[in-house]
Design a protein around this motif. Structure first.
Motif, PDB file in Angstrom:
ATOM      1  N   THR A   7       0.966  -0.967  -0.149  1.00 31.87           N
ATOM      2  CA  THR A   7      -0.254   0.108  -0.395  1.00 31.87           C
ATOM      3  C   THR A   7       0.954   1.207  -0.013  1.00 31.87           C
ATOM      4  OG1 THR A   7      -0.119   0.311   2.854  1.00 31.87           O
ATOM      5  CG2 THR A   7      -1.912  -1.084   1.369  1.00 31.87           C
ATOM      6  N   ASP A  76      -7.356  -6.822   7.020  1.00 26.10           N
ATOM      7  CA  ASP A  76      -8.982  -6.906   6.576  1.00 26.10           C
ATOM      8  C   ASP A  76      -8.476  -5.323   5.808  1.00 26.10           C
ATOM      9  OD1 ASP A  76      -9.304  -9.172   6.434  1.00 26.10           O
ATOM     10  OD2 ASP A  76     -11.325  -8.516   8.615  1.00 26.10           O
ATOM     11  N   GLY A  77      -9.330  -5.155   4.678  1.00 22.18           N
ATOM     12  CA  GLY A  77      -9.442  -3.692   4.746  1.00 22.18           C
ATOM     13  C   GLY A  77      -8.174  -3.088   3.216  1.00 22.18           C
ATOM     14  N   TRP A  78      -7.228  -4.215   3.322  1.00 20.17           N
ATOM     15  CA  TRP A  78      -5.880  -2.978   3.056  1.00 20.17           C
ATOM     16  C   TRP A  78      -5.618  -3.337   0.932  1.00 20.17           C
ATOM     17  CZ3 TRP A  78      -3.434  -5.779  -1.452  1.00 20.17           C
ATOM     18  CH2 TRP A  78      -4.144  -6.780  -1.203  1.00 20.17           C
ATOM     19  N   ARG A  79      -6.956  -3.765   0.705  1.00 22.82           N
ATOM     20  CA  ARG A  79      -7.175  -3.962  -0.955  1.00 22.82           C
ATOM     21  C   ARG A  79      -7.664  -2.156  -0.871  1.00 22.82           C
ATOM     22  NH1 ARG A  79      -8.026  -8.921  -0.345  1.00 22.82           N
ATOM     23  NH2 ARG A  79      -6.649 -10.353  -1.963  1.00 22.82           N
ATOM     24  N   ASN A  80      -8.167  -0.980   0.461  1.00 19.88           N
ATOM     25  CA  ASN A  80      -9.100  -0.525  -0.027  1.00 19.88           C
ATOM     26  C   ASN A  80      -7.851   1.023  -0.328  1.00 19.88           C
ATOM     27  OD1 ASN A  80     -11.988  -1.684  -0.510  1.00 19.88           O
ATOM     28  ND2 ASN A  80     -11.958  -1.595   1.802  1.00 19.88           N
ATOM     29  N   GLN A  81      -7.034   0.362   0.501  1.00 14.38           N
ATOM     30  CA  GLN A  81      -5.642   1.427   0.887  1.00 14.38           C
ATOM     31  C   GLN A  81      -5.306   2.342  -0.290  1.00 14.38           C
ATOM     32  OE1 GLN A  81      -4.992   2.659   3.767  1.00 14.38           O
ATOM     33  NE2 GLN A  81      -7.226   1.593   4.174  1.00 14.38           N
ATOM     34  N   PRO A  82      -4.862   2.778  -0.562  1.00 18.80           N
ATOM     35  CA  PRO A  82      -4.073   3.710  -1.663  1.00 18.80           C
ATOM     36  C   PRO A  82      -3.099   2.940  -2.720  1.00 18.80           C
ATOM     37  CG  PRO A  82      -4.436   5.163  -0.060  1.00 18.80           C
ATOM     38  CD  PRO A  82      -5.056   3.945  -0.043  1.00 18.80           C
ATOM     39  N   ALA A  84      -2.817   0.574  -3.849  1.00 20.45           N
ATOM     40  CA  ALA A  84      -2.701  -1.507  -3.021  1.00 20.45           C
ATOM     41  C   ALA A  84      -3.091  -2.226  -4.035  1.00 20.45           C
ATOM     42  CB  ALA A  84      -4.259  -1.778  -1.960  1.00 20.45           C
TER      43      ALA A  84
END
Length: 107
Positions: A7, A76-82, A84
């Motif tokens: 990320t 969890d939620g790393w895919r929503n980070q800039p 990523a």
């Protein structure tokens, strides 16, 4: 299943690379500054737990000064980070080895 991903934190111009275990917790972490691609963190949960269980606070403080502090919390939620993206285990291992050499530790 182990996952490797990256990320980016634009405010700090910082790339974060993670190895997340099969339960979604950070097992290893590498951080690299964007403008000067020098690693600033290369921390391992296994090493942190070893220090916690077998050494004192001074040893833990020395480790954190040298290698940084591992991210806490579930990944969890790393895919929503800039910016990523999943990365390959080979890419992570290359970054890990380079970061550990730079920061003065073995890979």
């Amino acid at each position: 299943m182990t996952t490797w991903f990256r990320t980016y934190y634009e405010d700090e111009d910082l790339w974060l690379y993670f190895e997340a275990d099969d339960e979604g917790w950070a097992a290893r972490q590498v951080e690299v500054r964007g403008q000067d691609p020098r690693p600033v963190t290369a921390v391992s949960l296994e090493e942190v737990l070893h220090l916690r269980d077998r050494d004192d606070l001074a040893a833990m403080a020395q480790y954190e000064r040298q290698f940084g502090v591992l991210a806490e919390g579930h990944m969890d939620g790393w895919r929503n980070q800039p910016q990523a993206a999943e990365i390959s285990v080979e890419e992570f291992e290359r970054l890990w080895a380079e970061a550990r050499r730079t920061l003065g530790g073995s890979a």
